[in-house]
Scaffold this active site. Structure first.
Site, PDB file in Angstrom:
ATOM      1  N   SER A  14      35.999  20.831  49.752  1.00 49.74           N
ATOM      2  CA  SER A  14      35.207  21.227  48.501  1.00 49.74           C
ATOM      3  C   SER A  14      35.931  20.576  47.375  1.00 49.74           C
ATOM      4  O   SER A  14      37.452  20.499  47.599  1.00 49.74           O
ATOM      5  CB  SER A  14      35.031  22.508  48.296  1.00 49.74           C
ATOM      6  OG  SER A  14      36.485  23.469  48.534  1.00 49.74           O
ATOM      7  N   GLU A  16      37.190  20.475  43.129  1.00 45.86           N
ATOM      8  CA  GLU A  16      36.877  21.213  41.847  1.00 45.86           C
ATOM      9  C   GLU A  16      37.020  20.265  40.717  1.00 45.86           C
ATOM     10  O   GLU A  16      37.961  19.509  40.684  1.00 45.86           O
ATOM     11  CB  GLU A  16      38.033  22.364  41.810  1.00 45.86           C
ATOM     12  CG  GLU A  16      38.090  22.992  40.510  1.00 45.86           C
ATOM     13  CD  GLU A  16      38.983  24.377  40.685  1.00 45.86           C
ATOM     14  OE1 GLU A  16      39.200  24.985  41.673  1.00 45.86           O
ATOM     15  OE2 GLU A  16      39.924  24.397  39.638  1.00 45.86           O
ATOM     16  N   ASP A 107      41.947  34.304  32.061  1.00 45.93           N
ATOM     17  CA  ASP A 107      43.258  34.610  30.751  1.00 45.93           C
ATOM     18  C   ASP A 107      42.616  34.468  29.430  1.00 45.93           C
ATOM     19  O   ASP A 107      42.073  33.497  29.067  1.00 45.93           O
ATOM     20  CB  ASP A 107      44.591  33.765  31.133  1.00 45.93           C
ATOM     21  CG  ASP A 107      45.049  34.007  32.231  1.00 45.93           C
ATOM     22  OD1 ASP A 107      45.371  35.075  32.426  1.00 45.93           O
ATOM     23  OD2 ASP A 107      45.079  32.916  33.056  1.00 45.93           O
ATOM     24  N   PHE A 214      51.681  22.247  34.610  1.00 44.66           N
ATOM     25  CA  PHE A 214      50.784  23.012  35.063  1.00 44.66           C
ATOM     26  C   PHE A 214      51.306  24.243  36.047  1.00 44.66           C
ATOM     27  O   PHE A 214      50.891  25.276  35.899  1.00 44.66           O
ATOM     28  CB  PHE A 214      49.745  22.155  35.874  1.00 44.66           C
ATOM     29  CG  PHE A 214      48.338  22.945  35.937  1.00 44.66           C
ATOM     30  CD1 PHE A 214      47.880  23.623  35.304  1.00 44.66           C
ATOM     31  CD2 PHE A 214      47.603  22.457  37.009  1.00 44.66           C
ATOM     32  CE1 PHE A 214      46.710  24.298  35.468  1.00 44.66           C
ATOM     33  CE2 PHE A 214      46.547  22.953  37.512  1.00 44.66           C
ATOM     34  CZ  PHE A 214      45.962  24.015  36.714  1.00 44.66           C
ATOM     35  N   HIS A 264      40.515  22.926  49.684  1.00 49.19           N
ATOM     36  CA  HIS A 264      39.650  22.789  48.354  1.00 49.19           C
ATOM     37  C   HIS A 264      40.430  21.901  47.490  1.00 49.19           C
ATOM     38  O   HIS A 264      41.551  22.531  47.164  1.00 49.19           O
ATOM     39  CB  HIS A 264      39.610  24.181  47.711  1.00 49.19           C
ATOM     40  CG  HIS A 264      38.935  24.523  46.316  1.00 49.19           C
ATOM     41  ND1 HIS A 264      37.743  24.086  46.126  1.00 49.19           N
ATOM     42  CD2 HIS A 264      39.293  24.462  45.129  1.00 49.19           C
ATOM     43  CE1 HIS A 264      37.458  24.199  45.045  1.00 49.19           C
ATOM     44  NE2 HIS A 264      38.563  24.181  44.432  1.00 49.19           N
TER      45      HIS A 264
HETATM   46  P1  FAD Z   1      42.524  39.334  38.964  1.00 51.08           P
HETATM   47  O1  FAD Z   1      42.303  39.265  40.683  1.00 51.08           O
HETATM   48  O2  FAD Z   1      41.885  40.158  38.332  1.00 51.08           O
HETATM   49  O3  FAD Z   1      44.200  39.573  39.041  1.00 51.08           O
HETATM   50  C1  FAD Z   1      44.836  39.158  37.645  1.00 51.08           C
HETATM   51  C2  FAD Z   1      46.248  40.304  37.453  1.00 51.08           C
HETATM   52  O4  FAD Z   1      45.785  41.640  37.643  1.00 51.08           O
HETATM   53  C3  FAD Z   1      47.152  39.774  38.768  1.00 51.08           C
HETATM   54  O5  FAD Z   1      48.397  39.739  38.328  1.00 51.08           O
HETATM   55  C4  FAD Z   1      46.648  40.834  39.751  1.00 51.08           C
HETATM   56  O6  FAD Z   1      47.660  41.260  40.618  1.00 51.08           O
HETATM   57  C5  FAD Z   1      46.491  42.066  38.973  1.00 51.08           C
HETATM   58  N1  FAD Z   1      45.450  43.132  39.359  1.00 51.08           N
HETATM   59  C6  FAD Z   1      44.462  43.147  39.805  1.00 51.08           C
HETATM   60  N2  FAD Z   1      43.801  44.240  40.039  1.00 51.08           N
HETATM   61  C7  FAD Z   1      44.689  44.941  39.727  1.00 51.08           C
HETATM   62  C8  FAD Z   1      44.851  46.463  39.656  1.00 51.08           C
HETATM   63  N3  FAD Z   1      43.593  47.251  39.949  1.00 51.08           N
HETATM   64  N4  FAD Z   1      45.715  47.286  39.327  1.00 51.08           N
HETATM   65  C9  FAD Z   1      46.961  46.461  38.702  1.00 51.08           C
HETATM   66  N5  FAD Z   1      46.964  45.005  38.729  1.00 51.08           N
HETATM   67  C10 FAD Z   1      45.814  44.598  39.217  1.00 51.08           C
HETATM   68  N6  FAD Z   1      40.780  30.315  34.957  1.00 51.08           N
HETATM   69  C11 FAD Z   1      39.866  30.223  34.165  1.00 51.08           C
HETATM   70  O7  FAD Z   1      39.968  30.342  32.943  1.00 51.08           O
HETATM   71  N7  FAD Z   1      38.528  29.454  34.344  1.00 51.08           N
HETATM   72  C12 FAD Z   1      38.442  28.971  35.699  1.00 51.08           C
HETATM   73  O8  FAD Z   1      37.605  28.279  36.253  1.00 51.08           O
HETATM   74  C13 FAD Z   1      39.556  29.237  36.715  1.00 51.08           C
HETATM   75  N8  FAD Z   1      39.386  28.810  38.017  1.00 51.08           N
HETATM   76  C14 FAD Z   1      40.479  28.958  39.020  1.00 51.08           C
HETATM   77  C15 FAD Z   1      40.281  28.738  40.462  1.00 51.08           C
HETATM   78  C16 FAD Z   1      41.120  29.230  41.244  1.00 51.08           C
HETATM   79  C17 FAD Z   1      40.859  28.812  42.772  1.00 51.08           C
HETATM   80  C18 FAD Z   1      42.283  30.018  40.751  1.00 51.08           C
HETATM   81  C19 FAD Z   1      43.543  30.288  41.791  1.00 51.08           C
HETATM   82  C20 FAD Z   1      42.529  30.375  39.541  1.00 51.08           C
HETATM   83  C21 FAD Z   1      41.522  29.925  38.594  1.00 51.08           C
HETATM   84  N9  FAD Z   1      41.659  30.293  37.042  1.00 51.08           N
HETATM   85  C22 FAD Z   1      40.813  30.052  36.302  1.00 51.08           C
HETATM   86  C23 FAD Z   1      42.815  31.294  36.631  1.00 51.08           C
HETATM   87  C24 FAD Z   1      42.670  32.428  36.828  1.00 51.08           C
HETATM   88  O9  FAD Z   1      41.861  32.893  35.961  1.00 51.08           O
HETATM   89  C25 FAD Z   1      44.124  33.301  36.326  1.00 51.08           C
HETATM   90  O10 FAD Z   1      45.007  33.016  37.306  1.00 51.08           O
HETATM   91  C26 FAD Z   1      43.868  34.831  35.854  1.00 51.08           C
HETATM   92  O11 FAD Z   1      45.169  34.978  35.356  1.00 51.08           O
HETATM   93  C27 FAD Z   1      43.719  35.541  36.776  1.00 51.08           C
HETATM   94  O12 FAD Z   1      42.308  35.686  37.445  1.00 51.08           O
HETATM   95  P2  FAD Z   1      41.981  36.326  38.725  1.00 51.08           P
HETATM   96  O13 FAD Z   1      40.759  36.343  39.002  1.00 51.08           O
HETATM   97  O14 FAD Z   1      42.924  35.902  39.909  1.00 51.08           O
HETATM   98  O15 FAD Z   1      42.272  37.832  38.369  1.00 51.08           O
END
Ligand code: FAD
Length: 289
Positions: A14, A16, A107, A214, A264
């Site tokens: 896939s 991105e 973020d 990055f 990916h």
């Molecule tokens: P989460 O899974 O919510 O985790 C965020 C943080 O919170 C982690 O440190 C986790 O350990 C902590 N956490 C989660 N749940 C809990 C809980 N219940 N209690 C305490 N701590 C907790 N960013 C963008 O802006 N746009 C994009 O399109 C984008 N695409 C991405 C694609 C991929 C494949 C990846 C790996 C990252 C991408 N990102 C993107 C970056 C991502 O948004 C950031 O890494 C962001 O900081 C975390 O998102 P997450 O969905 O992993 O968050």
């Protein structure tokens, strides 16, 4: 996982992309996609600007992919969003024919005010499932080398497991160059009951300073020996590309040989390195859908 599982000709790939900001960028990405479609991707995804920026560009790029007859996936961040705004966006994705989302927290851009009504990506996954049932295939992010804001590796693993328990179908990892970190993450997640496919995110190395910048911003580790080799190559762009192709192809070989369920690619809206890596892996035009 073991080497006997490896079947490179059937490896799903896939791609991105990020939403281009200019008409030239849109045209260039269209051409890049056409080149990459030769690899018969399982889906092509487009990143989404947390907090609002570039979201229209994401929708346009996803629509273009769907119009080209491919499976278009949108990344979808919840930071700063309300339940109502997420509900509206889900309805729009459904009306566009989107069937796959990469559900993320995102973020907040600096200076942006409110965190919104969703705290973590797991909350978004649960909300999407409650609102739309099984309409969407939901991908979530996984961090074999730990998310930079996480309290500990164990807490981060638990956060990943929570996303799977909330209804994620599969995961895509942050990029990494250490295959052991990936295999350990997958094994530990499985032991905790999260056994959905975890597809490694692959970052081609084409530009040393861009890669290091990055990696620092997202907590991905570039091993010392790779940093030193890149530094040693200085401005030798061809040397960096050749080194990068060798390193990343070898990483993919290791991952596939030990049973990674697909690859990916973070294309950075470029096709050359991805095509060459897939050619070396024997994946080019191999009927990977
Ligand atoms: P989460 O899974 O919510 O985790 C965020 C943080 O919170 C982690 O440190 C986790 O350990 C902590 N956490 C989660 N749940 C809990 C809980 N219940 N209690 C305490 N701590 C907790 N960013 C963008 O802006 N746009 C994009 O399109 C984008 N695409 C991405 C694609 C991929 C494949 C990846 C790996 C990252 C991408 N990102 C993107 C970056 C991502 O948004 C950031 O890494 C962001 O900081 C975390 O998102 P997450 O969905 O992993 O968050």
């Amino acid at each position: 996982m073991n080497a006997a599982n490896a079947a490179p000709a059937a490896v799903p790939v896939s791609f991105e992309f990020f939403p281009p900001k200019t008409p030239e960028g849109i045209e260039k990405l269209r051409a890049v996609r056409q080149q990459l479609y030769a690899l018969q991707p399982q889906f092509c995804s487009v990143t989404y600007g947390a907090g609002g920026s570039t979201q229209d560009g994401t929708l346009q790029a996803v629509q273009a992919i769907l119009d080209e007859g491919q499976q278009g996936a949108s990344h979808f961040t919840c930071v700063g969003a309300s339940r109502d705004s997420v509900r509206e966006r889900l309805a729009l994705f459904q009306s566009m024919g989107v069937r796959r989302l990469v559900a993320l927290r995102g973020d907040l851009p600096s200076g942006y005010g409110s965190m919104g009504e969703f705290r973590y990506a797991a909350d978004l996954v649960a909300f999407i499932r409650a609102e739309t049932g099984d309409h969407f295939h939901l991908e979530v992010a996984a961090y074999p080398e730990m998310h930079p804001q996480s309290r500990s590796a164990q807490a981060d693993l638990q956060a990943y497991v929570a996303k799977v328990q909330a209804g994620a179908n599969s995961a895509i990892t942050q990029f990494f160059f250490n295959a052991d970190a990936y295999f350990r993450f997958v094994d530990e997640a499985r032991k905790l009951g999260a056994d959905v496919p975890v597809v490694p995110g692959i970052m081609p190395i084409t530009n040393a300073s861009g890669l290091l910048r990055f990696a620092d911003s997202c907590g991905a580790e570039v091993p010392r020996w790779i940093r030193l080799r890149l530094q040693g190559l200085g401005d030798d762009a061809a040397g960096i590309r050749a080194f990068g192709l060798d390193v990343v192809t070898h990483l993919c070989e290791q991952l596939l040989a030990a049973g990674a369920p697909g690859l990916h690619f973070y294309t950075m809206n470029q096709s050359t390195a991805v095509l060459e890596i897939c050619r070396r892996l024997g994946l080019a035009g191999a009927g990977t859908r």
